[in-house]
Design an enzyme around this catalytic site. Structure first.
Site, PDB file in Angstrom:
ATOM      1  N   HIS A  65       0.836  -1.195   0.000  1.00  0.00           N
ATOM      2  CA  HIS A  65       0.000   0.000   0.000  1.00  0.00           C
ATOM      3  C   HIS A  65       0.868   1.242   0.000  1.00  0.00           C
ATOM      4  O   HIS A  65       2.050   1.197   0.371  1.00  0.00           O
ATOM      5  CB  HIS A  65      -0.926   0.022   1.228  1.00  0.00           C
ATOM      6  CG  HIS A  65      -0.195  -0.032   2.535  1.00  0.00           C
ATOM      7  ND1 HIS A  65       0.248  -1.213   3.084  1.00  0.00           N
ATOM      8  CD2 HIS A  65       0.174   0.948   3.408  1.00  0.00           C
ATOM      9  CE1 HIS A  65       0.857  -0.961   4.235  1.00  0.00           C
ATOM     10  NE2 HIS A  65       0.826   0.336   4.447  1.00  0.00           N
ATOM     11  N   CYS A 203       1.981   3.448  11.788  1.00  0.00           N
ATOM     12  CA  CYS A 203       2.958   2.961  10.820  1.00  0.00           C
ATOM     13  C   CYS A 203       3.274   4.104   9.863  1.00  0.00           C
ATOM     14  O   CYS A 203       2.594   5.137   9.877  1.00  0.00           O
ATOM     15  CB  CYS A 203       2.429   1.740  10.070  1.00  0.00           C
ATOM     16  SG  CYS A 203       1.059   2.086   8.943  1.00  0.00           S
TER      17      CYS A 203
END
Length: 691
Positions: A65, A203
């Site tokens: 992603h 993250c």
């Protein structure tokens, strides 16, 4: 979610055998739907995110992603692989692959939807349904969370059955048994108080891992039974702070993150477990057990944070050398934007106004709008101001990497003192390490609860700045300044064999890990010399940039002249590598090194060593810290500089072609076929490496 995934974005028979090929196959579906505008640009962003941390998860999941300017709208594509694809998960290949694409400026609503998908991936029933699905449309609906169509109520088939059953009469009711004596009523036992944990997950992208870790921790708490877990997700869609009373009432804290926790001071004084975000996904029950053990032992954090942004990213067994490297990289990463902005502005000033522009009067006092020299002086002086922050920023963020926000003040103070006493780049390194160490020592002191609120704001900055100032001015500052002068004199005296040897060493360092820690050490060494530029330091900067351009350019050339030795994906990456190499982005060679490290890395190092040696031998100089071929006009001896780069590229290209040609050739339809063929017997397996 209805707009984010459709049947056209689902591939239930994904035939790719590498993560790069899988991402390309799913991205091509996004291109076909008009969701992505530039395939190679988008895949480069996906690869850059993958280089930060592998996106494979336990349970057979891969979630590549990124956020990219090449994405027109938030999009999700799904592929299912029969053989599995290695995304770096500890338990093996992934068969469920989700490619998540978010625009660079994605709105909160769409990112929230993507986060809900990440939470769904923690549901075993959801994953089982994906593995058994046979229809792309139904699979897309399942991922979207569409409600299934209601099943019609069955129509009664029989009306002859009696409306009520007769009461049984076969067993007569007994009247001889005495009624049981009622038990005395007792007050219900008070439920045991739950162990309360507050957690933060985050993250680098803030789309997937952040929310998967949150869901995993919350589920583990429910499974344990006597644990309550409240999670603050610091994702791309922003974050909602946990209520102060929830933090105050918590018995322990878990940080599962790969970027610094925002407002970390709120959690001071609690038993804390600090790990990377993947640990929150893969072993949540273990983390809960660790924080309960710490609470039982009475371990607490006494300052803003005892676990630092560096400690949390590594494993518990990280040695001091590993931590030191991470601390230094923290400082270098924050320093680079100042280097790039300041250095390029200075270089432009020299290019426009000549090398005497540094003697121009202040533009605040003398500026003529119609004179070129005035504009050159403006660029030079703005760049000089930006460049003056180099050493303080380096020191400040080394200390930040060690001790979080309380380390910033003493780090910046120590870095400024290093400039004052002419200790330069080495002084900044020492000041940052000392500042971080002093703050960490203060944080270990147990203080009364009433003082904890002023510790990070008043006490720690006051004491640490005084200690760092004393040490830098009176103890170690002067010896470091002497060492800095000796290093400068040595660089200025380099000639002949000594200069060539230094060029070889720098070239090898730049090409060993292709943008990794060793590459950054060589780059930081070169950039540090630009703070007080001399002839020697300018030669070092030129050699470092030239060597760093070699690996991607060599891979681009190799895929052009011997395309049959590379997969289709690698040949596509080779096209992008031309631009990346020319721009001094060494990371452009990472996809090639990841697929074949034993051939690509040695070949790159050989070419880098040749280029570094030739650049030093030719006496090339460079005043700009970045820019690649676009700053050739600012290079001393530019023609010879380009020859040095070309020589290194040719050496690396020849070696990688020879080494790859020594492999047993793949059968027909292999590397030169239409797609990425599986590794054949006798062919070197593709080994993914973390950049």
């Amino acid at each position: 979610m209805s707009e984010m995934i459709t049947a056209d974005l689902v591939d239930l028979d994904l035939s790719a055998d590498t993560k790069e090929a899988a991402a390309r196959a799913l991205a091509e579906r996004m291109i076909a739907q008009g969701r992505v505008t530039d395939l190679d640009g988008f895949l480069a962003d996906v690869a850059a995110r993958e280089a930060q941390m592998p996106t494979g998860l336990d349970g057979g999941i891969g979630i590549p992603h990124c956020r990219s300017e090449h994405v027109t709208e938030p999009t999700l594509a799904f592929g299912r692989s029969a053989d599995g694809i290695d995304f770096g998960a500890p338990d093996g290949p992934a068969d469920l692959i989700f490619l998540i694409a978010a625009p660079a400026g994605a709105d909160d609503a769409h990112l929230t939807i993507l986060s809900s998908l990440a939470r769904q991936l923690m549901d075993e029933d959801f994953k089982a349904a994906l593995r058994t699905a046979t229809d792309a449309g139904a699979t897309a609906a399942l991922i979207r969370g569409d409600e299934p169509e209601p099943t019609p109520e069955p129509t009664p088939e029989s009306t002859t059955e009696p409306e009520s059953m007769p009461e049984p009469t076969t067993e007569p009711e007994s009247t001889t048994e005495p009624e049981p004596r009622p038990e005395p009523e007792t007050a219900p036992a008070a439920p045991a108080a739950k162990f309360k944990i507050v957690a933060v997950t985050s993250c680098p992208t803030g789309i997937a891992h952040t929310y998967m870790a949150a869901e995993s921790l919350e589920k583990a708490g429910r499974d344990v039974g006597d644990v309550e877990v409240l999670v603050e997700t610091q994702g791309s869609a922003g974050f909602t702070r946990l209520a102060p009373e929830a933090i105050a009432g918590a018995d322990g804290v878990i940080f599962a993150h790969d970027v610094p926790v925002r407002e970390k001071d709120r959690f001071a004084g609690k038993p804390t477990v600090d790990v990377g975000v993947k640990a929150g996904i893969n072993r949540p029950a273990e983390l809960i057990g660790e924080v309960r053990e710490k609470a039982a032992r009475g371990e607490t954090t006494s300052g803003a944070a005892s676990a630092t942004p560096v400690d949390r990213a590594g494993d518990a067994g990280d040695g001091y050398g590993t931590k030191l490297r991470k601390w230094l990289m923290s400082g270098v990463s924050y320093m680079v934007p100042f280097v790039a902005a300041g250095g390029l502005l200075i270089a432009l000033g020299f290019a426009i106004g000549g090398y005497t522009i540094n003697k121009a009067p202040s533009v605040a006092e003398h500026f003529v709008w119609t004179q070129t020299d005035s504009w050159a002086a403006l660029l030079f002086q703005v760049g000089s101001v930006a460049f003056a922050f180099l050493v303080p920023v380096l020191a400040g963020f080394i200390a930040y990497g060690m001790a979080d926000r309380p380390g910033l003040v003493p780090g910046f103070v120590g870095g400024s003192i290093a400039l004052t006493i002419n200790a330069g780049f080495l002084g900044g390194l020492a000041a940052g390490l000392i500042a971080g160490g002093v703050v960490m020592a203060i944080q270990k002191v147990n203080v009364p609860p009433v003082l904890r609120g002023i510790m990070p704001v008043v006490v720690i900055p006051l004491i640490s700045s005084a200690v760092v100032g004393f040490l830098m001015f009176l103890v170690i500052g002067k010896p470091i300044a002497s060492l800095q002068r000796a290093l400068t004199d040595w660089l200025n005296s380099l000639s002949g064999a000594n200069a060539i040897i230094l060029g070889i060493i720098l070239g090898l360092m730049m090409c060993f890990d292709l943008g990794g820690p060793l590459n950054k050490v060589a780059y930081a060494f070169a950039v540090g010399g630009l703070a007080n530029p001399t002839e020697g330091s300018l030669k070092v900067m030129a050699a470092v940039m030239a060597a760093g351009m070699v690996p991607p350019l060599a891979m681009a050339l190799a895929t052009t002249v011997r395309g049959r030795l590379f997969t289709k994906t690698e040949r596509e990456n080779g096209k992008a590598a031309w631009v990346l190499g020319a721009s001094f982005i060494t990371e452009g060679a990472i996809p090639f090194a990841a697929a074949d490290p034993l051939r690509v890395i040695p070949a790159s190092m050989a070419g880098g060593a040749v280029t570094g040696a030739l650049s030093m031998a030719f006496g090339c100089t460079l005043r700009a810290p970045h820019g690649g071929i676009f700053v050739v006009p600012l290079i001393g001896n530019p023609f010879l500089y380009l020859i040095a780069i070309a020589a290194g590229v040719c050496v690396s290209t020849a070696l990688v072609v020879i080494l790859k040609g020594m492999r047993k050739p793949a059968p027909e339809g292999g590397a030169d076929g239409a797609g990425d063929a599986p590794a054949q017997k006798g062919q070197e397996p593709k080994i993914p490496v973390a950049a």
